[in-house]
Design a protein around this motif. Structure first.
Motif, mmCIF file in Angstrom:
data_model
loop_
_atom_site.group_PDB
_atom_site.id
_atom_site.type_symbol
_atom_site.label_atom_id
_atom_site.label_comp_id
_atom_site.label_asym_id
_atom_site.label_seq_id
_atom_site.Cartn_x
_atom_site.Cartn_y
_atom_site.Cartn_z
ATOM 1 N N LYS A 15 32.766 -5.015 49.451
ATOM 2 C CA LYS A 15 33.252 -6.015 48.145
ATOM 3 C C LYS A 15 32.050 -6.671 47.335
ATOM 4 O O LYS A 15 32.547 -6.754 46.474
ATOM 5 C CB LYS A 15 33.047 -7.691 49.514
ATOM 6 N N ILE A 16 30.389 -6.623 47.244
ATOM 7 C CA ILE A 16 29.861 -6.655 46.846
ATOM 8 C C ILE A 16 29.985 -5.828 45.276
ATOM 9 O O ILE A 16 30.447 -5.829 44.389
ATOM 10 C CB ILE A 16 28.472 -6.670 46.726
ATOM 11 N N ILE A 17 30.225 -4.328 45.939
ATOM 12 C CA ILE A 17 30.311 -3.634 45.154
ATOM 13 C C ILE A 17 32.275 -3.529 43.709
ATOM 14 O O ILE A 17 32.177 -3.465 42.893
ATOM 15 C CB ILE A 17 30.251 -2.116 45.562
ATOM 16 N N GLY A 18 32.990 -3.978 44.982
ATOM 17 C CA GLY A 18 34.324 -4.301 43.862
ATOM 18 C C GLY A 18 34.474 -4.994 43.209
ATOM 19 O O GLY A 18 34.764 -5.129 42.033
ATOM 20 N N ASP A 19 32.919 -6.460 43.646
ATOM 21 C CA ASP A 19 32.970 -7.118 42.560
ATOM 22 C C ASP A 19 32.574 -6.724 41.039
ATOM 23 O O ASP A 19 32.926 -7.429 39.837
ATOM 24 C CB ASP A 19 32.262 -8.973 43.229
#
Length: 50
Positions: A15-19
């Motif tokens: 999720k953080i990488i996608g953000d």
């Protein structure tokens, strides 16, 4: 560490990488809208099938 905790951490990191990726592409608004729509759909389906 259990497999469920490991999986939870992997999803959190994804999720953080996608953000970060959305910020780089300039599509943060789309990501926020899709996340909100998915959350609302999940809640509605959860109430429907309860």
């Amino acid at each position: 560490m259990s497999i469920n905790k490991t999986r939870g951490w992997l999803y959190f990191i994804a999720k953080i990488i996608g953000d970060i990726n959305a910020v780089n592409k300039g599509t943060v608004g789309k990501r926020i809208a899709r996340r909100a729509a998915g959350k609302a759909t999940g809640k509605a389906l959860g109430k429907f099938f309860k």
